[in-house]
Design a protein around this motif. Sequence first.
Motif, PDB file in Angstrom:
ATOM      1  N   ASN A  56       2.070  -3.356 -17.897  1.00 38.63           N
ATOM      2  CA  ASN A  56       2.304  -2.980 -16.399  1.00 38.63           C
ATOM      3  C   ASN A  56       1.398  -3.884 -15.519  1.00 38.63           C
ATOM      4  O   ASN A  56       1.538  -3.648 -14.502  1.00 38.63           O
ATOM      5  N   GLY A  57       0.926  -4.828 -15.934  1.00 36.27           N
ATOM      6  CA  GLY A  57       0.475  -5.968 -14.954  1.00 36.27           C
ATOM      7  C   GLY A  57      -1.017  -5.695 -14.824  1.00 36.27           C
ATOM      8  O   GLY A  57      -1.632  -4.908 -15.252  1.00 36.27           O
ATOM      9  N   ILE A  58      -1.551  -6.697 -13.644  1.00 33.43           N
ATOM     10  CA  ILE A  58      -2.847  -6.320 -13.448  1.00 33.43           C
ATOM     11  C   ILE A  58      -3.312  -5.181 -12.663  1.00 33.43           C
ATOM     12  O   ILE A  58      -4.248  -4.440 -12.964  1.00 33.43           O
ATOM     13  N   PHE A  59      -2.364  -4.898 -11.695  1.00 31.51           N
ATOM     14  CA  PHE A  59      -2.613  -3.612 -10.942  1.00 31.51           C
ATOM     15  C   PHE A  59      -2.010  -2.322 -11.340  1.00 31.51           C
ATOM     16  O   PHE A  59      -2.203  -1.396 -10.771  1.00 31.51           O
ATOM     17  N   GLY A  60      -1.689  -2.232 -12.569  1.00 33.22           N
ATOM     18  CA  GLY A  60      -0.942  -1.078 -13.374  1.00 33.22           C
ATOM     19  C   GLY A  60       0.196  -0.712 -12.571  1.00 33.22           C
ATOM     20  O   GLY A  60       1.206  -1.444 -12.158  1.00 33.22           O
ATOM     21  N   ASP A  61       0.405   0.589 -12.328  1.00 38.77           N
ATOM     22  CA  ASP A  61       1.596   1.310 -11.807  1.00 38.77           C
ATOM     23  C   ASP A  61       1.557   1.374 -10.139  1.00 38.77           C
ATOM     24  O   ASP A  61       2.214   1.749  -9.446  1.00 38.77           O
ATOM     25  N   TYR A  62       0.301   0.831  -9.857  1.00 41.03           N
ATOM     26  CA  TYR A  62       0.011   0.840  -8.294  1.00 41.03           C
ATOM     27  C   TYR A  62       1.046  -0.319  -7.462  1.00 41.03           C
ATOM     28  O   TYR A  62       1.042  -1.525  -8.002  1.00 41.03           O
ATOM     29  N   GLU A  63       1.770   0.032  -6.747  1.00 37.96           N
ATOM     30  CA  GLU A  63       2.841  -0.835  -5.954  1.00 37.96           C
ATOM     31  C   GLU A  63       1.860  -1.226  -4.828  1.00 37.96           C
ATOM     32  O   GLU A  63       1.265  -0.649  -3.832  1.00 37.96           O
ATOM     33  N   LEU A  64       1.698  -2.662  -4.603  1.00 40.31           N
ATOM     34  CA  LEU A  64       1.098  -3.488  -3.727  1.00 40.31           C
ATOM     35  C   LEU A  64       1.872  -3.261  -2.363  1.00 40.31           C
ATOM     36  O   LEU A  64       2.947  -3.444  -2.475  1.00 40.31           O
ATOM     37  N   THR A  68       0.082  -7.772   1.312  1.00 39.53           N
ATOM     38  CA  THR A  68      -0.643  -8.445  -0.282  1.00 39.53           C
ATOM     39  C   THR A  68       0.133  -8.909  -0.823  1.00 39.53           C
ATOM     40  O   THR A  68      -0.035 -10.207  -1.462  1.00 39.53           O
ATOM     41  N   GLU A  69       1.147  -8.920  -1.118  1.00 39.97           N
ATOM     42  CA  GLU A  69       2.336  -9.481  -1.850  1.00 39.97           C
ATOM     43  C   GLU A  69       2.522 -10.800  -1.170  1.00 39.97           C
ATOM     44  O   GLU A  69       2.441 -12.011  -1.839  1.00 39.97           O
ATOM     45  N   LEU A  72      -0.741 -12.985  -1.807  1.00 37.92           N
ATOM     46  CA  LEU A  72      -0.661 -13.568  -3.206  1.00 37.92           C
ATOM     47  C   LEU A  72       0.183 -14.871  -3.052  1.00 37.92           C
ATOM     48  O   LEU A  72      -0.168 -15.889  -3.706  1.00 37.92           O
TER      49      LEU A  72
END
Length: 96
Positions: A56-64, A68-69, A72
């Motif tokens: 699920n990635g570093i942030f899990g299911d949280y949509e950035l 922020t995208e 990054l």
Amino acid sequence: MENKYIYIIGFGIIAALVIGTLAYGAANGFDFGGSDDSGGEIAPGEDGDEYEPWWNGIFGDYELPGETESLLFAVQAAIGAIIIGYFIGRSQNRGA
């Protein structure tokens, strides 16, 4: 041959390859779509089976958020530019 001329010749070769590839593709009617466009159609599978992510990635299911995208992505580009600049500067200092 001086380093300056090697860089100029290398840049010319790369530019010729890029321009030649784009011209060949445009002349033959190629579609220059990105992998994001075609990947969305293929990811669920051709059999109709559901896609199951294995991480699920570093942030899990949280949509950035979009900001922020963008941040990054800009940080990633800056780190790459620093690394490339370091090695180009280092190669210039060796010749002096």
